[in-house]
Design a protein around this motif. Sequence first.
Motif, PDB file in Angstrom:
ATOM      1  N   UNK B  30       0.681  -1.286  -0.212  1.00 28.86           N
ATOM      2  CA  UNK B  30       0.253   0.044  -0.191  1.00 28.86           C
ATOM      3  C   UNK B  30       1.076   0.968   0.210  1.00 28.86           C
ATOM      4  N   UNK B  31       1.998   1.633   0.681  1.00 26.46           N
ATOM      5  CA  UNK B  31       3.170   2.420   0.806  1.00 26.46           C
ATOM      6  C   UNK B  31       3.206   2.340  -0.426  1.00 26.46           C
ATOM      7  N   UNK B  32       4.098   1.453  -1.060  1.00 25.29           N
ATOM      8  CA  UNK B  32       4.752   1.557  -2.432  1.00 25.29           C
ATOM      9  C   UNK B  32       4.047   2.304  -3.553  1.00 25.29           C
ATOM     10  N   UNK B  33       2.210   2.090  -3.614  1.00 25.30           N
ATOM     11  CA  UNK B  33       0.862   2.361  -4.756  1.00 25.30           C
ATOM     12  C   UNK B  33       0.927   3.847  -4.407  1.00 25.30           C
ATOM     13  N   UNK B  34       0.679   4.086  -2.412  1.00 27.79           N
ATOM     14  CA  UNK B  34       0.665   5.482  -2.294  1.00 27.79           C
ATOM     15  C   UNK B  34       1.717   6.609  -2.685  1.00 27.79           C
ATOM     16  N   UNK B  39       3.721  10.514  -6.704  1.00 24.41           N
ATOM     17  CA  UNK B  39       4.403  10.994  -8.384  1.00 24.41           C
ATOM     18  C   UNK B  39       3.226  10.587  -9.402  1.00 24.41           C
ATOM     19  N   UNK B  40       2.266  10.417  -9.556  1.00 24.38           N
ATOM     20  CA  UNK B  40       1.325  10.833 -10.777  1.00 24.38           C
ATOM     21  C   UNK B  40       0.659  12.209 -10.611  1.00 24.38           C
ATOM     22  N   UNK B 122      -1.217  12.415   3.543  1.00 21.87           N
ATOM     23  CA  UNK B 122      -0.390  12.235   1.472  1.00 21.87           C
ATOM     24  C   UNK B 122      -0.910  13.343   0.643  1.00 21.87           C
ATOM     25  N   UNK B 123      -2.794  12.983   0.242  1.00 26.45           N
ATOM     26  CA  UNK B 123      -3.163  13.910  -0.335  1.00 26.45           C
ATOM     27  C   UNK B 123      -4.570  14.652  -0.593  1.00 26.45           C
TER      28      UNK B 123
END
Lengths: 240, 229, 66, 262
Positions: B30-34, B39-40, B122-123
């Motif tokens: 999940x952290x990797x996807x975040x 970046x996205x 984060x977002x």
Amino acid sequence: MTEFAVEAYSLTKKYGARSAVKDLDLVLEQGKKLAILGANGAGKSSLMRMLATLERPSSGSLSILGKDAYKESDLLLQDIAYVSHQSQLYLELSAQENLELFAKLYSIDNALERIDELLEKTQLSYRRHELIKHYSQGMKQRLAIAKAFLHKPKLLLLDEPYAGLDPQGVAVLNALIAELDEGVSIILISHSPEASYDFADELLMLQEGEKVLYESSSQLSKEEFLDRYKQAIFDESWAL
Amino acid sequence: MFTKFLALLKKDLLLEARSKTVLSSMLIYALLVLTIYGAALSQTADNFDILQVSSGLLWALIVFTSLIGLNKTFSHEGEAGALYALLLAPFEKSLVFLSKLCANFIFLVLLEVIVVPLFYFFFLQTSSLSVQSVLLILPLLLGNVGIAGVGTLLASITQRSKSGDILLAILLVPLIFPLLLACVSASAAVIIGSAELMEGFMRSCGIAFSYDAIMLAASYALYEFVLRP
Amino acid sequence: MDPLLLEAYSTVISAVPFVVGAYILIWVALAVFVGASYIKARRIQKELDALKSSLEHLKEDRSKRA
Amino acid sequence: MKTKLLSSNKLVLAVVCIALLLILLDIFMAFFISPLVRGARLSEPVIIVGQMVANKLLFSQKIFYLHVPVALSSFIALLFTAVFSIRYLIKRDPLDDMRAYSCTEIALVFVLATMASGILWTRFEWGSWWVWEPRLTTYFILTLMVLAYFVLRLNIEDADREASFAAVFGILAFINVPISFFVTRIVPSSIHPVIFRTDSGLSSSMLIPFIAGMIGCLLLSFVLYKLRISLKKSDFELQQVKEEFESLYKKRLKEKRVVGDK
């Protein structure tokens, strides 16, 4: 008391085109002991898995303890125990936790005493709370045997139980088997003809899934049995 | 019957508590996807309304991470042939389905307890979230039930095939799609939080609930044909 | 060509390639499927016959020598 | 027992001809008889062939006449997959497993055909090659599930398990079709309003070709199903003969050796 532990008529098991067991007729009375011998790949394990209701016969009929092995398998499970090469245990659980779980699944009422008793007999009680993954292969095998005796099965299926067993384990297994009351029938796969002859009432030899010898040890002298065993194994090795 | 279910569930939770394979791999994933989301979204303009997209991003994260966890549903059974021990024990095999379902559901909830706040952190810090966004819990729970239910059934099918993980993904995603639509729509309604969307929120949750009911009933009924020797 | 008529049929002309394309694709899919099935059928039939003949051959050979 | 290959089977040949005739009728009427559907309003009405026409004539609608029957046949094929899968789970008869497998193969062909023609229709009607519009989305999920069915079939070694798992997934996939049909339509999306497009009513001259095409497609799928079933049966027979051959060959090998030893 059903008279027959196992009744199989033209029992066949096919994996795709290759048939592991071909047209096997087998009748074992309740309380009798049967040894199954034969080279690797002769179909011993497939037959054993069918007897344990783990695999469905491709054709032919198989009834265990008077019930159809496939259709009524859930009725049979309470009376069958199967010890295979794999220990069939949870490595991340301790011996105690494993046995408690299976005691519940087999709905055994005096579970804790039964577990203590079995752990005593298999000399594992001093390490009962340790995770299985730290156990040696011999100790895992002994625990698997303890698990098999947990629910007092009527039919005990042992797939090369002595393979990989330390001497202590052999003594434990023999003691447990000796203690079984007469009604329990045992089917055992083994690679040592001498031990099988002394142990079993009936001897079955398989070659490429077919029955090449099926005698009771009373009607067959030990020497003659050993001769035919060597002959079959010699045939086998040549054909491969 | 119920004691056997509890014994199985206790076993699953105990195994996970000891080995922590499922939760740790899901969290890391999940952290990797975040970070990839980071970046996205790095090139988006300031006035970019993240709220429109965040519901979809969140659910994409949940579905993919759940795949990682679901693939490990039977990892402990596979280690030493414990699966055969379960098959040989005389009990209703659908209890295994229920215990694994609850275990997977709990793991998904634990995952979301950590990941959803992280997603906010984060977002969504800059954007003004309405008070209703706390209602996000409902679609999350409904989604978890559906994913855990259908996922556990499919995991039982794919755990013994050779390319297990990709097979589980291709089987699960189309089956889960309607649930995903409903959950994304419900979560979006709550995150965007405008009043008239609340009616849509209730309807989406209703749809998600009925999906769960139908699919879980079907999975429960079909399970005895899946977990058999 | 009266402009009105042109307008009425304007979508028709531009639609033709898509419509024709759609129909062709449907038939292509069916044709590929039937073709593949027939090829497979022929292969199986060939293999079957070859095996059967060698089986007969084997049987006589055994019966001769038995 | 030599299995009669499809071509020599009289009944099936007849069905093929009827099916093709019906479909040709459907196409012929679609293009030449039934009227063009009304499109956007014209700046002012115009007289064509003595009829007063008030809006653009949509030619793209002609795809409807074959696209929809093909699409419906794929749904029906999947229905039969589910039916045979249920029967397999109850009776465990390998024949049902073969039937379910063949039906799904038919569903695959019709699904791919529908997707291809559907995308072209969308391109013209909506202006872009793909729109996440309810109908297309539903159909895309169906396509994914049919593909997933085959991926599953190819990834399980043990024949018994493959049949059971494929049956279970076949049933779940079929249940999911109506679900995705409704969910994609009634899920409230916060951006664009829910559109519940009911296809416009069909006048008689449009209905006849459609029905003809429908029956034609169903008959065609039945024929293709028969083709695939006979294929699977002959394949099964091939395995049996091969196995018989191998065991006989091994026996002969042994006899030769015994003779050799004497």
